[in-house]
Design a protein around this motif. Sequence first.
Motif, PDB file in Angstrom:
ATOM      1  N   ARG A 259     -11.140  -5.015  -2.704  1.00  4.95           N
ATOM      2  CA  ARG A 259     -10.573  -5.938  -3.950  1.00  4.95           C
ATOM      3  C   ARG A 259      -8.817  -6.091  -4.419  1.00  4.95           C
ATOM      4  O   ARG A 259      -8.288  -7.543  -4.337  1.00  4.95           O
ATOM      5  N   TYR A 260      -8.352  -4.565  -3.494  1.00  4.17           N
ATOM      6  CA  TYR A 260      -6.802  -4.649  -3.311  1.00  4.17           C
ATOM      7  C   TYR A 260      -6.547  -4.772  -3.072  1.00  4.17           C
ATOM      8  O   TYR A 260      -5.631  -5.982  -2.154  1.00  4.17           O
ATOM      9  N   ALA A 261      -6.934  -4.969  -1.183  1.00  4.81           N
ATOM     10  CA  ALA A 261      -6.612  -5.749  -0.114  1.00  4.81           C
ATOM     11  C   ALA A 261      -6.901  -7.661  -1.125  1.00  4.81           C
ATOM     12  O   ALA A 261      -5.540  -8.299  -0.343  1.00  4.81           O
TER      13      ALA A 261
ATOM     14  N   MET B 261       0.949  -1.042  -0.136  1.00  8.27           N
ATOM     15  CA  MET B 261       0.241   0.354  -0.360  1.00  8.27           C
ATOM     16  C   MET B 261       0.712   0.865   0.008  1.00  8.27           C
ATOM     17  O   MET B 261       1.736   1.240   0.793  1.00  8.27           O
TER      18      MET B 261
ATOM     19  N   GLU C 251     -17.269   1.669  -7.188  1.00  8.39           N
ATOM     20  CA  GLU C 251     -17.115   1.618  -6.217  1.00  8.39           C
ATOM     21  C   GLU C 251     -17.535   3.056  -5.195  1.00  8.39           C
ATOM     22  O   GLU C 251     -17.879   2.732  -4.394  1.00  8.39           O
TER      23      GLU C 251
ATOM     24  N   ARG D  82      -2.905   3.135  -7.077  1.00  6.52           N
ATOM     25  CA  ARG D  82      -2.895   2.520  -7.937  1.00  6.52           C
ATOM     26  C   ARG D  82      -4.291   1.927  -8.475  1.00  6.52           C
ATOM     27  O   ARG D  82      -4.414   0.611  -8.377  1.00  6.52           O
TER      28      ARG D  82
ATOM     29  N   ASP E 288      -3.924  -8.084  -2.350  1.00  5.96           N
ATOM     30  CA  ASP E 288      -2.515  -8.023  -1.644  1.00  5.96           C
ATOM     31  C   ASP E 288      -1.815  -9.738  -1.303  1.00  5.96           C
ATOM     32  O   ASP E 288      -0.726 -10.111  -1.240  1.00  5.96           O
TER      33      ASP E 288
ATOM     34  N   PRO F  74      -2.916  -5.395   6.033  1.00  2.00           N
ATOM     35  CA  PRO F  74      -4.360  -4.955   6.166  1.00  2.00           C
ATOM     36  C   PRO F  74      -5.397  -4.566   4.883  1.00  2.00           C
ATOM     37  O   PRO F  74      -5.764  -4.873   4.311  1.00  2.00           O
TER      38      PRO F  74
ATOM     39  N   GLU G 278      -5.580   5.856  -2.857  1.00  2.00           N
ATOM     40  CA  GLU G 278      -4.554   5.401  -2.983  1.00  2.00           C
ATOM     41  C   GLU G 278      -4.047   5.348  -5.306  1.00  2.00           C
ATOM     42  O   GLU G 278      -5.280   5.336  -5.270  1.00  2.00           O
TER      43      GLU G 278
END
Lengths: 164, 808
Positions: B122-124, A1, A32, A23, B127, B72, A21
């Motif tokens: 969805r990013y977490a 992150m 969303e 990205r 990761d 996280p 972020e």
Amino acid sequence: MSKKMHIKLNVNGKAEEFLAEPRELLIYTLRERLNITGPHIGCETSHCGACTVTINGKSVKACTMFVAQADGAEITTIEGIGGPDDLHPLQTAFKELHGLQCGYCTPGMITRATKLLEENPNPTEEDIRFGMAGNLCRCTGYQNIVKSIQAAAAEMNAAKEAAE
Amino acid sequence: MKDDVTREERVDNLKGLGCSRKRVEDARFTQGKGNYVDDIKLDGMLFGDFVRSPYAHARIKSIDASAALEVPGVLAVLTADDLRPLGLHWMPTLAGDKQMVLADGKVLFQGQEVAFVVAEDRYAAADGIELVEVDYEELPVIVDPFASLKSDVILREDLVAEDGSIPAGAHGPRKHPNHIFTWEAGDKDPTAEVIANADVVVTESMYYHRTHPCPLETCGCVASMDKVNGKLTLWGTFQAPHAIRTVVSLISGIEEHNIRVISPDIGGGFGNKVGAYPGYVCSVVASIVTGKPVKWIEDRMDNLMTTAFARDYHMTGKISATKEGKITGLQCHVTADHGGFDACADPTKFPAGFMNICTGSYDIPTAYLEVDGVYTNKAPGGVSYRCSFRVTEAVYFIERMIEVLAIELDMDAAELRRINFIKKEQFPYTAALGWEYDSGDYHTAWDKALEAVDYEGLRAEQAQRVEDFKAGKTRSLMGIGLSFFTEIVGAGPVKNCDILGLGMFDSCEIRIHPTGSAIARLGTISQGQGHATTFAQILASEIGLSADSITIEEGDTDTAPYGLGTYGSRSTPVAGAATAMAGRKIRAKAQMIAAYLLEVHDDDVEFDVDRFVVKGAPERFKTMKEIAFAAYNQAIPGLEPGLEAVSYYDPPNMTYPFGAYICVMDIDVDTGVPEIRRFYALDDCGTRINPMIIEGQVHGGLTEALAVALGQEIAYDDMGNVKTGTLMDFFLPTAWEVPNYETDYTVTPSPHHPIGAKGVGESPHVGGVPCFSNAVQDAFRPFGNRHTNMPHDHWRIWQTANKLGLHG
């Protein structure tokens, strides 16, 4: 992150400001974060065009642009093109000429077609087929999409002439 | 009531059967207000995604999720060990096999689900997936079904007994650890005898390559377990929501009344969304574990690599005929590659679907079919991609066999078809492999098609082109693709069609409101077919209320009557029939109400468009609107109040749509690029409900056929790596590649369907694939080509030309 960026956008005439972020892909920002679910996700590789929006006057596939790249941009999605009280001629023509079936490609398809007709108000069938080739449809075989865009062009040109 | 409209106007006002009613769905779709599963957003919703295997065949030595759990936003990582106590690490497939939900000790195909990472977004999740450490031990990979049947490598140890013996599978004895079933139809020895003694016999082998339905919207779901009320709600891309509810109940133990399955708008299905996938099970489990809603959405690569491939049939045929071209016998053997698990979506008793329709549209007295299903290290699936169960394979097979027979006999392929068609007077016709074709008029359709394209003229032009080519005047060849197909759709009669024991009937429930409008709910679910438009048309004609006053609702198992869903062109043949039958029940009660209001005997009134009139006194009538109101505000002796009906329809037979397609193609011999100059499609789908929608279905089905015939495939390398996992490699035609199609029709109503309709959505795909393929192959016929395998992409066409020595 990574560290969050301060992003400003104008989406369908409404100012939006938030931390994100870098990205984060623009399509997820729209769908969303801002709950603008008209643009869809079909591939995430720029092939299908279901996520097509207009950014600073150009057709862009929102699935392969970072929100950081869109900072400060003016964005129009299908929601900004026409609604129940002010349908765009393309929205009417797609319904009249059966230019859609499952509807999943339709928002991107119509959004792209608005730009196509802005750039070329009198497209030939070949112009339309070439100009729409970045938007995939699995249901219609494109025949009625082409017809819908031709009909909308005629309608828009007639309205312009009447106004002049 | 004053009535100054003509009868014709009253008919028009209904917007009933036969009119090109504009679609009621389109307002929301054109304004970006569709509601697809990924549009659903619930409070606290989590996102789940899979760790997938990079290997096609490997043992899993260990899985370490500890680093992932440190990310996280990552809340949980599920593995087979977590699902085992619940008995959910494996799940039953529709084909009577079982399939791993999460890898249980090994993986059998690239992309197989190994662990499910549940995170706040969805990013977490992505990761977390990166940090799940899986230790694999690679095993030998088998991607060829013929090699699989000879291999010592056992793909499914779970299906071999401890003593090494091979227990029978769901479809009988198995010959090898990697063998799934042998399925037969027809008469083996008599067919062999006919072929042995025939004037002419042709043998041909063909591979119908693996491909994928690839709807623009991938598969996905949102599972939400409400622990307070004990209710599970599951939204998803389900072509059969009721069947999903029953399956979820059976495997989870949650009582069926506590499960609500909802199919919202679906962005195309084409067979991809029939099956039950690990993502559904894991989302449900994750929601139960976390107490929060969990969303799972495939990305495109997941979709192409793991859920629901289609075809992958290696077919060998023998066809025999007299010297004059009358076909006497047909043999077909199929080696069917089912991948790592047998998850084909077919009715239980048909492990090879309706492949036994492979005698096609022809009067073939003797036939025999044998299909061997085989495990390999490829993804499971075997769905009917825009066709009824394996019918595209069957029609491709026979339409190629006809072409090679024509070559052998040195006959025109159109004429060979004509002399072998089942004749109109032979219907109902029982084919050698068992099906009873309900109706048909093939000669009329064929003659109409040949005349429409000036077939003789085309052949003359083609002959001239060959001369010019040989004389060095052109580098372009011309192919004339012919195809005549008979579909078998509308599964199906409960006596022989079920899925997991659920009979394949379908249903409609109608409620008429006091002011003369209505809602009808069905057991099917539209994925773009326009059910909300067309089912209202069927009903309008049956009950005399305008289609504009009828809401059609599907896809919510709490409100819709039980049905088996939408695939295999079954909606119109089965649910459409239920709609008409439920409408007739409404009309029967309306007749009694009308008679009471008009103070005559029930038999003295008759239905007329939108009303009941007194026989012989047309000025005395009650409109259906008046009757609806009376049903709710008058005490009618002997009748309950209200006006509702429900029908569960078990069709007496399948329906058999047919059609005649002709494609004219120019092929550049030096680049291998085919250009479709003309495509004529005549469809006979029986009674036509909405011509606009029928034509739209034909355009779309033909385009999916073009894709499959001319380039679309799921290809693997020898290591089991998927070579076509993105839309860069997997061919979906754009507007630029697709021609304009000419559509035409004849009407031969189904004799057993209440309104004579047969279904049309899949016909153009079934008939289209052989038509495009035959066009390519026909262009090379004058130079010695007999058969080349699809997909005919530019490279393969160029290779064909090269092999035939056409590059000088």
